[in-house]
Design a protein around this motif. Sequence first.
Motif, mmCIF file in Angstrom:
data_model
loop_
_atom_site.group_PDB
_atom_site.id
_atom_site.type_symbol
_atom_site.label_atom_id
_atom_site.label_comp_id
_atom_site.label_asym_id
_atom_site.label_seq_id
_atom_site.Cartn_x
_atom_site.Cartn_y
_atom_site.Cartn_z
ATOM 1 N N UNK A 33 0.814 -1.225 0.000
ATOM 2 C CA UNK A 33 0.000 0.000 0.000
ATOM 3 C C UNK A 33 0.841 1.267 0.000
ATOM 4 N N UNK A 34 2.126 1.180 0.366
ATOM 5 C CA UNK A 34 2.947 2.393 0.507
ATOM 6 C C UNK A 34 2.998 3.243 -0.760
ATOM 7 N N UNK A 35 3.043 2.675 -1.962
ATOM 8 C CA UNK A 35 3.078 3.520 -3.169
ATOM 9 C C UNK A 35 1.792 4.306 -3.417
ATOM 10 N N UNK A 36 0.729 4.047 -2.631
ATOM 11 C CA UNK A 36 -0.519 4.793 -2.807
ATOM 12 C C UNK A 36 -0.631 5.968 -1.829
ATOM 13 N N UNK A 37 0.472 6.354 -1.213
ATOM 14 C CA UNK A 37 0.481 7.516 -0.332
ATOM 15 C C UNK A 37 0.569 8.816 -1.111
ATOM 16 N N UNK A 38 0.779 9.914 -0.390
ATOM 17 C CA UNK A 38 0.903 11.225 -1.028
ATOM 18 C C UNK A 38 0.748 12.330 -0.003
ATOM 19 N N UNK A 39 0.761 13.563 -0.448
ATOM 20 C CA UNK A 39 0.599 14.698 0.464
ATOM 21 C C UNK A 39 0.222 15.942 -0.313
ATOM 22 N N UNK A 40 -0.701 16.732 0.250
ATOM 23 C CA UNK A 40 -1.095 17.990 -0.365
ATOM 24 C C UNK A 40 -2.366 18.523 0.257
ATOM 25 N N UNK A 41 -2.545 19.837 0.185
ATOM 26 C CA UNK A 41 -3.729 20.500 0.737
ATOM 27 C C UNK A 41 -4.242 21.521 -0.271
ATOM 28 N N UNK A 42 -5.536 21.482 -0.529
ATOM 29 C CA UNK A 42 -6.197 22.436 -1.414
ATOM 30 C C UNK A 42 -6.982 23.432 -0.563
ATOM 31 N N UNK A 43 -6.911 24.703 -0.897
ATOM 32 C CA UNK A 43 -7.703 25.737 -0.232
ATOM 33 C C UNK A 43 -8.576 26.425 -1.275
ATOM 34 N N UNK A 44 -9.851 26.625 -0.941
ATOM 35 C CA UNK A 44 -10.805 27.220 -1.872
ATOM 36 C C UNK A 44 -11.545 28.383 -1.213
ATOM 37 N N UNK A 45 -11.713 29.455 -1.942
ATOM 38 C CA UNK A 45 -12.522 30.578 -1.501
ATOM 39 C C UNK A 45 -13.912 30.415 -2.114
ATOM 40 N N UNK A 46 -14.930 30.313 -1.254
ATOM 41 C CA UNK A 46 -16.286 30.028 -1.697
ATOM 42 C C UNK A 46 -17.174 31.243 -1.469
ATOM 43 N N UNK A 47 -17.982 31.585 -2.475
ATOM 44 C CA UNK A 47 -18.873 32.723 -2.341
ATOM 45 C C UNK A 47 -19.792 32.857 -3.528
ATOM 46 N N UNK A 48 -20.647 33.898 -3.536
ATOM 47 C CA UNK A 48 -21.565 34.111 -4.657
ATOM 48 C C UNK A 48 -20.871 34.741 -5.855
#
Length: 468
Positions: free
Chosen positions: A158-173
Amino acid sequence: MTKPNNIGILAIDVYFPKTYVAQEDLEKFDGVSAGKYTVGLGQTNMAFCGDREDIYSLCLNAVNNLMVKYDVDPHSVGRLEVGTETVIDKAKSIKTVLMDLFASSGNTSIDGIDTINACYGGTSALHNAVQWIESTYWDGRNAIVVAGDIAVYEKGPARPTGGAGVVAMLIGPNAPITFDSGLRGVHMENVYDFYKPDMESEYPRVDGKLSISCYLRAIDNCYSRYRSQFEKKFGQPFDLSKVDYAVFHSPYNKLVQKSFGRMLYNDFLKNPTDEKFKTLESYRQLKPEDTYFNSDLEKALLSLTKETYANKVAPSTALAKQLGNTYCGSTYSGLLSLFSEKRDELVGKRVLTFSYGSGLSASAFSFKVDKSIEEIVEKVDLKNRLESRQRVTPEEFTAKLSLREQRHNLKNYTPSDCTSTLFPGSFFLKQVDNVGRRQYDRTYMTSSRSISITRVVAATGLRYVKLL
């Protein structure tokens, strides 16, 4: 207050570690056959963190970079919610750490906390933000949604299915990327396919075969329920022809390919006499549980969807192939990949989205791109940032994960990784004191080199500062 319209994504960015390991190198290091990870899993590279980065620092970087790149006024944010399964503290939320980015502005009136359920937390946080804006509690301000994880596995397949990252989104009208209001198919069960009962370890417990069947069963249910909502709303039959692009949660790319084929299989079951499905006739009477691992059916579906997959799905897979599985961030890194690959070709197009979290929670919903996203693509600068990363050997990768394993939950220590392995302007873990309080520092760009700022920045003393 005027009712908000066209609620969706105003801005988006991703933070990922600078270091990565190539899957082809891991194949040689692990002594497996060539192509096992690159072809069998469909992966190219995998991002990872040493002991200088944790989920707090990754989220700090993602949110700060979003606010800097898009010049977000801290006072314009009224909700901030984090979706993750990377837990450092059983009580204190990541959201509270992120409030330090707003300290200098004096804005402490920001709703939201952390949302947790395996890889689905980011989607739940996103839906919460949208529903907040749609509700009578909305005060006219925008929301920030943070979705991502550090995915690590113990030594083994399973180790090759790891990873890392964070997405940030600004939500509005009045957003360029809007939600198809009222279109969402949800499916949830109590299943132990992937879970983390041991707080002393970063590693999950995984029943791989069960997890795949759960994922595909969730697609069946979510897709069917989304279709019913679509047909009710628009008064016309729904199938994949009504979708311009599709984005999937991506544990690994091969499962994404199977998942798109699974949606086509659902179209076949809905309309089995259609001539284009004649090669699937022999699979019509199978029970669902007999289809999840039917290799002949899988091959038939992959063959039928080969061309449409290349057009509708492949453009959204770039980040997942480069970063690996970012858990809660996976679906939204797919969306960002699609933006980067297709740019203004997306205006007027519908993007069907499937999000899955083990345990299990899942939903299918859709976006429409109503305006140009050229500014987003330029600000994120995804391809150049990926090319600026540092490729390390499998030996170093393994040593870094061993170090993380040794220091998981450790108190009264100073991380040992060199900060030169971080992108300029990045927050990083400086120290953990004897009662578990974490202190952060930051690298800055001076001329052409990255240096560490000299002052110690405690978790209560970070400042919202534009990158130099």
